[in-house]
Write a protein that holds these residues in place. Sequence first.
Motif, short mmCIF file in Angstrom:
data_model
loop_
_atom_site.label_atom_id
_atom_site.label_comp_id
_atom_site.label_asym_id
_atom_site.label_seq_id
_atom_site.Cartn_x
_atom_site.Cartn_y
_atom_site.Cartn_z
N ALA A 37 0.82 -1.21 0.00
CA ALA A 37 0.00 0.00 0.00
C ALA A 37 0.85 1.26 0.00
O ALA A 37 0.41 2.31 -0.47
CB ALA A 37 -0.94 0.00 1.21
N GLY A 38 2.05 1.18 0.53
CA GLY A 38 2.96 2.32 0.54
C GLY A 38 2.39 3.54 1.22
O GLY A 38 1.80 3.45 2.31
N SER A 39 2.49 4.68 0.56
CA SER A 39 2.07 5.95 1.16
C SER A 39 0.56 6.08 1.27
O SER A 39 0.07 7.04 1.86
CB SER A 39 2.64 7.13 0.37
OG SER A 39 2.11 7.13 -0.94
N ALA A 40 -0.19 5.13 0.73
CA ALA A 40 -1.66 5.17 0.88
C ALA A 40 -2.07 4.90 2.31
O ALA A 40 -3.17 5.28 2.71
CB ALA A 40 -2.31 4.15 -0.05
N VAL A 41 -1.21 4.25 3.10
CA VAL A 41 -1.52 4.01 4.52
C VAL A 41 -1.19 5.29 5.28
O VAL A 41 -0.04 5.71 5.36
CB VAL A 41 -0.72 2.81 5.10
CG1 VAL A 41 -0.96 2.69 6.59
CG2 VAL A 41 -1.09 1.53 4.39
N LEU A 42 -2.21 5.90 5.85
CA LEU A 42 -2.04 7.14 6.60
C LEU A 42 -1.88 6.90 8.09
O LEU A 42 -1.23 7.68 8.79
CB LEU A 42 -3.24 8.06 6.36
CG LEU A 42 -3.52 8.41 4.89
CD1 LEU A 42 -4.76 9.27 4.79
CD2 LEU A 42 -2.31 9.10 4.27
N ASP A 43 -2.48 5.82 8.60
CA ASP A 43 -2.43 5.54 10.03
C ASP A 43 -2.85 4.09 10.23
O ASP A 43 -3.59 3.53 9.42
CB ASP A 43 -3.37 6.47 10.80
CG ASP A 43 -3.13 6.45 12.31
OD1 ASP A 43 -2.06 5.98 12.75
OD2 ASP A 43 -4.02 6.91 13.04
N SER A 44 -2.39 3.50 11.32
CA SER A 44 -2.76 2.13 11.63
C SER A 44 -2.37 1.81 13.06
O SER A 44 -1.30 2.25 13.52
CB SER A 44 -2.05 1.16 10.69
OG SER A 44 -2.30 -0.17 11.08
N HIS A 45 -3.22 1.07 13.76
CA HIS A 45 -2.89 0.60 15.10
C HIS A 45 -3.70 -0.63 15.43
O HIS A 45 -4.88 -0.71 15.12
CB HIS A 45 -3.21 1.67 16.16
CG HIS A 45 -2.27 2.82 16.15
ND1 HIS A 45 -1.01 2.75 16.67
CD2 HIS A 45 -2.40 4.06 15.65
CE1 HIS A 45 -0.40 3.92 16.50
NE2 HIS A 45 -1.23 4.72 15.87
N PRO A 46 -3.06 -1.59 16.10
CA PRO A 46 -3.84 -2.67 16.70
C PRO A 46 -4.47 -2.12 17.98
O PRO A 46 -3.97 -1.14 18.56
CB PRO A 46 -2.79 -3.75 17.01
CG PRO A 46 -1.51 -2.99 17.16
CD PRO A 46 -1.63 -1.78 16.27
N LEU A 47 -5.55 -2.73 18.42
CA LEU A 47 -6.23 -2.27 19.63
C LEU A 47 -6.09 -3.31 20.74
O LEU A 47 -5.93 -4.50 20.48
CB LEU A 47 -7.71 -2.02 19.34
CG LEU A 47 -7.99 -0.96 18.28
CD1 LEU A 47 -9.49 -0.90 18.00
CD2 LEU A 47 -7.47 0.39 18.71
#
Length: 118
Positions: A37-47
């Motif tokens: 996905a490269g720069s298309a991923v803006l943010d991510s976190h497991p909960l």
Amino acid sequence: MAKFMLLIYGNEQEWDAMTAEEIQRRDDGHVAFVEAAGSAVLDSHPLELAETATTLHSNPAGRATPTDGPFLETKEALGGYYVVEASDLDQAIAMARRLPELKMPHCAVEVRPVRDVG
């Protein structure tokens, strides 16, 4: 470009029962997803587990009262998320199909547009 949330749901008991090898395969799948996905991923976190959640409910006086746990009793819990940019819903769905949880029968991924408030 529009923003979408990829919300990853699954059965927490199933996640807890995963072997070290299964966890490694899942984690490798997330690394591959982010690389693709490269720069298309803006943010991510497991909960953390749903049992650690605090839910606020409004009482008749309009005051928010906290309660322990998630709002709804459900078999599937929100386990993590990605915020991605995509040209349209079809592209966001194509990205979501690469998530490793979709190889697990107890999991699902919700793709939801982020409302533009600007």
